[in-house]
Scaffold this active site. Structure first.
Site, PDB file in Angstrom:
ATOM      1  N   GLY A   1      39.376 111.133  67.565  1.00  0.00           N
ATOM      2  CA  GLY A   1      38.275 111.297  68.509  1.00  0.00           C
ATOM      3  C   GLY A   1      37.347 110.114  68.467  1.00  0.00           C
ATOM      4  N   SER A   2      36.069 110.387  68.652  1.00  0.00           N
ATOM      5  CA  SER A   2      35.100 109.298  68.779  1.00  0.00           C
ATOM      6  C   SER A   2      34.714 108.727  67.415  1.00  0.00           C
ATOM      7  CB  SER A   2      33.844 109.823  69.474  1.00  0.00           C
ATOM      8  OG  SER A   2      33.219 110.796  68.652  1.00  0.00           O
ATOM      9  N   ARG A   3      34.201 107.525  67.461  1.00  0.00           N
ATOM     10  CA  ARG A   3      33.708 106.884  66.236  1.00  0.00           C
ATOM     11  C   ARG A   3      32.547 107.686  65.653  1.00  0.00           C
ATOM     12  NH1 ARG A   3      32.800 100.416  66.142  1.00  0.00           N
ATOM     13  NH2 ARG A   3      31.760 100.159  64.153  1.00  0.00           N
TER      14      ARG A   3
ATOM     15  N   CYS B   1      44.458 105.744  72.723  1.00  0.00           N
ATOM     16  CA  CYS B   1      43.780 105.006  71.658  1.00  0.00           C
ATOM     17  C   CYS B   1      44.342 103.583  71.561  1.00  0.00           C
ATOM     18  CB  CYS B   1      43.917 105.739  70.338  1.00  0.00           C
ATOM     19  SG  CYS B   1      45.388 106.711  70.217  1.00  0.00           S
TER      20      CYS B   1
ATOM     21  N   GLU C   1      34.515 100.366  72.062  1.00  0.00           N
ATOM     22  CA  GLU C   1      35.611 100.977  72.812  1.00  0.00           C
ATOM     23  C   GLU C   1      35.046 101.609  74.080  1.00  0.00           C
ATOM     24  OE1 GLU C   1      39.260 103.919  71.677  1.00  0.00           O
ATOM     25  OE2 GLU C   1      37.294 104.838  71.572  1.00  0.00           O
TER      26      GLU C   1
ATOM     27  N   GLY D   1      31.895 110.885  66.010  1.00  0.00           N
ATOM     28  CA  GLY D   1      32.388 112.144  65.455  1.00  0.00           C
ATOM     29  C   GLY D   1      33.096 111.920  64.125  1.00  0.00           C
ATOM     30  N   GLY D   2      33.964 110.926  64.082  1.00  0.00           N
ATOM     31  CA  GLY D   2      34.719 110.626  62.854  1.00  0.00           C
ATOM     32  C   GLY D   2      33.792 110.259  61.707  1.00  0.00           C
TER      33      GLY D   2
ATOM     34  N   LYS E   1      40.733 123.134  64.338  1.00  0.00           N
ATOM     35  CA  LYS E   1      39.576 123.351  65.216  1.00  0.00           C
ATOM     36  C   LYS E   1      40.033 122.895  66.600  1.00  0.00           C
ATOM     37  CE  LYS E   1      35.447 122.369  67.129  1.00  0.00           C
ATOM     38  NZ  LYS E   1      35.371 121.650  68.410  1.00  0.00           N
TER      39      LYS E   1
ATOM     40  N   GLU F   1      41.026 108.932  63.104  1.00  0.00           N
ATOM     41  CA  GLU F   1      41.438 107.845  63.983  1.00  0.00           C
ATOM     42  C   GLU F   1      40.395 107.788  65.074  1.00  0.00           C
ATOM     43  OE1 GLU F   1      45.183 108.341  66.166  1.00  0.00           O
ATOM     44  OE2 GLU F   1      44.056 107.010  67.481  1.00  0.00           O
TER      45      GLU F   1
HETATM   46  P1  NAP Z   1      34.766 113.711  69.938  1.00  0.00           P
HETATM   47  O1  NAP Z   1      33.497 113.902  70.665  1.00  0.00           O
HETATM   48  O2  NAP Z   1      34.708 112.875  68.726  1.00  0.00           O
HETATM   49  O3  NAP Z   1      35.317 115.173  69.581  1.00  0.00           O
HETATM   50  C1  NAP Z   1      36.520 115.371  68.869  1.00  0.00           C
HETATM   51  C2  NAP Z   1      36.450 116.685  68.101  1.00  0.00           C
HETATM   52  O4  NAP Z   1      35.564 116.530  66.999  1.00  0.00           O
HETATM   53  C3  NAP Z   1      35.903 117.843  68.906  1.00  0.00           C
HETATM   54  O5  NAP Z   1      36.563 119.011  68.495  1.00  0.00           O
HETATM   55  C4  NAP Z   1      34.452 117.895  68.515  1.00  0.00           C
HETATM   56  O6  NAP Z   1      33.963 119.199  68.608  1.00  0.00           O
HETATM   57  C5  NAP Z   1      34.490 117.469  67.082  1.00  0.00           C
HETATM   58  N1  NAP Z   1      33.279 116.764  66.672  1.00  0.00           N
HETATM   59  C6  NAP Z   1      32.804 115.617  67.208  1.00  0.00           C
HETATM   60  N2  NAP Z   1      31.688 115.238  66.564  1.00  0.00           N
HETATM   61  C7  NAP Z   1      31.467 116.163  65.605  1.00  0.00           C
HETATM   62  C8  NAP Z   1      30.462 116.320  64.622  1.00  0.00           C
HETATM   63  N3  NAP Z   1      29.463 115.463  64.503  1.00  0.00           N
HETATM   64  N4  NAP Z   1      30.543 117.392  63.810  1.00  0.00           N
HETATM   65  C9  NAP Z   1      31.536 118.278  63.935  1.00  0.00           C
HETATM   66  N5  NAP Z   1      32.514 118.185  64.847  1.00  0.00           N
HETATM   67  C10 NAP Z   1      32.479 117.144  65.680  1.00  0.00           C
HETATM   68  O7  NAP Z   1      35.875 113.087  70.855  1.00  0.00           O
HETATM   69  P2  NAP Z   1      36.396 113.494  72.314  1.00  0.00           P
HETATM   70  O8  NAP Z   1      35.685 114.682  72.822  1.00  0.00           O
HETATM   71  O9  NAP Z   1      37.846 113.572  72.201  1.00  0.00           O
HETATM   72  O10 NAP Z   1      36.095 112.261  73.209  1.00  0.00           O
HETATM   73  C11 NAP Z   1      34.857 111.617  73.233  1.00  0.00           C
HETATM   74  C12 NAP Z   1      35.089 110.132  73.017  1.00  0.00           C
HETATM   75  O11 NAP Z   1      35.927 109.934  71.886  1.00  0.00           O
HETATM   76  C13 NAP Z   1      35.834 109.417  74.127  1.00  0.00           C
HETATM   77  O12 NAP Z   1      34.996 109.063  75.186  1.00  0.00           O
HETATM   78  C14 NAP Z   1      36.388 108.225  73.384  1.00  0.00           C
HETATM   79  O13 NAP Z   1      35.409 107.218  73.287  1.00  0.00           O
HETATM   80  C15 NAP Z   1      36.690 108.746  72.015  1.00  0.00           C
HETATM   81  N6  NAP Z   1      38.124 109.051  71.783  1.00  0.00           N
HETATM   82  C16 NAP Z   1      38.858 108.129  71.132  1.00  0.00           C
HETATM   83  C17 NAP Z   1      40.188 108.380  70.875  1.00  0.00           C
HETATM   84  C18 NAP Z   1      41.001 107.376  70.132  1.00  0.00           C
HETATM   85  O14 NAP Z   1      42.104 107.714  69.751  1.00  0.00           O
HETATM   86  N7  NAP Z   1      40.543 106.181  69.916  1.00  0.00           N
HETATM   87  C19 NAP Z   1      40.785 109.552  71.286  1.00  0.00           C
HETATM   88  C20 NAP Z   1      40.009 110.508  71.939  1.00  0.00           C
HETATM   89  C21 NAP Z   1      38.671 110.230  72.162  1.00  0.00           C
HETATM   90  P3  NAP Z   1      32.843 119.624  69.663  1.00  0.00           P
HETATM   91  O15 NAP Z   1      33.051 118.791  70.880  1.00  0.00           O
HETATM   92  O16 NAP Z   1      33.086 121.074  69.875  1.00  0.00           O
HETATM   93  O17 NAP Z   1      31.561 119.353  68.982  1.00  0.00           O
END
Ligand code: NAP
Length: 527
Positions: A242-244, A303, A394, A246-247, A185, A266
């Site tokens: 990605g985000s907590r 991260c 974070e 989302g994960g 994705k 992660e």
């Molecule tokens: P994200 O919002 O978690 O999105 C990552 C991926 O997962 C995107 O493709 C998103 O798709 C998908 N997704 C997220 N929530 C979902 C859900 N409930 N159901 C289905 N798919 C979902 O992360 P991000 O856009 O990379 O960054 C946002 C925040 O994540 C940052 O501000 C940071 O706090 C954190 N982050 C942490 C790390 C780390 O390694 N610790 C790395 C990157 C980001 P869609 O956006 O299309 O929904």
């Protein structure tokens, strides 16, 4: 290579008919007008997953040399994209050229390393226990074990590494190496970069006549297609960075399936750095400068960014704070990856500033662009930290909080208190060994990687690397998402009991035709 805005489903390029998306240039704050990316539907996801399921059996049975060649040719294809890939990734991420070139090298190096791993075959963990027909009271059977691929894997590309943790990044490389078809994705933050890399994988798969469905790339606006991907019965594991929130959402979907599956997410880590007293007294200034450099690297969008420093209060810590503040105040604002990440950073830093008992001691040069992050440094005391869960959140970006402890005991209490982390760091001298001996057992329980006298940003892709850790750093502390052992996430063991020679997998045949290192009756041998 032209970018069309289509998804790549098996051998087809498919224009999604759902809500369309545009790539975004964070440096200008404007959408990139062309092309328009057609958003995929749940049916598109279903088609990609069905093809992946059909590809699984033939793909996992290909000779290991073919699988290895697939990975190498993907790496070469990415390199051959040349400057066009770097320019597109720069446009979509705001990351500097040199950083993206380095990341491309990491991506192709990672693919080639996994090719070596596939060929060497140690991941098969071939194990043979000879039968004991005379054993009393019961004979023992002939028992042989190897690891096999889990099945199709869903990969969510990460926003912060448009190449190395994305379409052909670590999760994809590990899954393909294990023998698992992959459905990616694409992250909405780098749609064009994703398509370019995806087209390389699709073309190589076709040139090598690999089973259709070994790789697909889907795109969509909002959560629907990600949710459908994790819920699809063909998918047997998920890789996510990605985000907590989302994960955790994906973990819940995976756990609620009729057949629950593992999610390797992660997520969130603030990577505490313990500044031990003698090191601080001897070389506090140079540690402070190194700390700030690590903090602002890549606009803090790592991260492993050091979001927390802990030290016993005193003159040495005051000196550290003064040097770090002065170094940080000269750091220019940097463009963040997306407007959403920028908004989250502003909100997170603002929240820290508003917590009673937290003092803002320094901030970097003011922003001049729409999504630029200005670095910030906060100081608090251990009692406030221990009593305020929000201080552990974070804040993704160049912000760190320094925790002043009244003594060593309080420092240990902070170490005990923190949530699971990807890394923990000790800045120490030999004279600090006594307290380091007390901290290490605590940090072993908290983190996937413990560093001495380094800074956590910078994750080597190697055999011994662990990029993992207890929740919320990851969803499964037994795994790593970087390094060659990350292949383990996509494998499972199968035992073959009393199999006739004709039916045994090659890896377990008596004559060892794959020339593997195997565990035979407990001994590691090449026979
Ligand atoms: P994200 O919002 O978690 O999105 C990552 C991926 O997962 C995107 O493709 C998103 O798709 C998908 N997704 C997220 N929530 C979902 C859900 N409930 N159901 C289905 N798919 C979902 O992360 P991000 O856009 O990379 O960054 C946002 C925040 O994540 C940052 O501000 C940071 O706090 C954190 N982050 C942490 C790390 C780390 O390694 N610790 C790395 C990157 C980001 P869609 O956006 O299309 O929904």
């Amino acid at each position: 290579m032209s970018i069309t805005g289509e998804m790549l489903i098996g051998r087809q390029a498919v224009r999604g008919a759902e809500k369309s998306l545009h790539a975004f240039n964070p440096a200008t704050g404007a959408d990139i007008a062309e092309p328009v990316f057609g958003g995929g539907s749940v049916a598109d996801v279903g088609r990609a997953c069905d093809l992946a399921q059909q590809a699984f059996e033939p793909y996992r049975h290909l000779p290991l040399t073919v699988r290895a060649e697939f990975l190498e040719r993907i790496a070469d294809g990415i390199t051959a994209l040349g400057d066009a890939l770097i320019e597109r990734a720069q446009q979509e991420s705001g990351l500097p050229k040199a950083r993206l070139e380095g990341e491309r090298g990491r991506t192709t190096g990672q693919l080639k390393l996994f090719a070596q791993v596939v060929r060497a075959g140690q991941w098969l963990a071939a194990t043979l226990d000879s039968p004991l027909p005379e054993r009393k009271p019961l004979p023992r059977s002939d028992l042989r074990m190897q690891k096999i691929a889990l099945g199709p894997v869903a990969v969510f590309g990460a926003s912060n590494f448009p190449l190395a943790f994305s379409v052909a990044g670590g999760d994809t490389a590990a899954a393909l190496a294990a023998g698992c078809p992959v459905v990616v994705k694409a992250h909405p933050a780098h749609l064009g970069t994703s398509e370019m890399v995806g087209r390389v994988i699709q073309r190589v798969a076709q040139e090598m006549d690999l089973p259709e469905g070994v790789f697909s790339l889907v795109v969509g606006a909002g959560n629907a297609i990600g949710e459908a991907l994790v819920a699809h019965p063909a998918i047997k594991a998920v890789g996510f960075t990605g985000s907590r929130a989302g994960g955790v959402a994906l973990m819940r979907i995976a756990a609620a399936r009729a057949e629950p599956i593992p999610v390797y997410a992660e997520m969130s880590s603030i990577n505490p750095v313990f500044l031990l007293s003698n090191a601080l007294a001897e070389r506090g200034e140079s540690i402070a400068r190194g700390f700030v450099d690590s903090l602002v690297l890549g606009a803090g969008q790592f991260c492993t960014n050091p979001g927390l420093a802990i030290a016993v209060d005193g003159d040495a810590l005051k000196g550290f704070i003064a040097t770090a503040s002065s170094a940080l105040s000269g750091k220019p604002a940097q463009t963040m990856l997306t407007s959403g990440i920028h908004a989250a950073y502003e909100a997170g830093a603002g929240k820290l500033a508003g917590i009673q008992g937290v003092e803002a001691v320094a901030h970097g040069v003011d922003a001049t662009g729409p999504t630029q992050a200005c670095a910030a440094l906060f100081v608090t005391d251990a009692q406030t930290f221990l009593a305020t869960p929000a201080l552990e959140d974070e804040v993704f970006g160049p912000t760190s909080t320094i925790v002043r402890c009244k003594d060593e005991q309080e420092m240990l209490a902070v170490a005990e208190h923190v949530e699971g982390q990807l890394t923990a760091t000790l800045q120490m001298d030999r004279a600090d060994l006594a307290v380091a001996h007390k901290l290490v057992p605590v940090l072993e329980r908290k983190a996937g990687r413990i560093l001495v006298n380094g800074f956590p940003t910078g994750v080597e892709v190697s055999h011994a690397m662990v990029h993992g850790g207890p929740f919320p750093a990851t969803s499964d502390s037994r795994a790593t998402s970087v390094g060659t052992t990350s292949i383990e996430r996509f494998l499972r063991p199968v035992c073959y009991q009393d199999f006739p020679a004709e039916l045994l997998p090659e890896a377990l045949a008596d004559a060892n035709p794959l020339d593997l290192w195997r565990r035979r009756d407990g001994e590691i041998t090449r026979s």
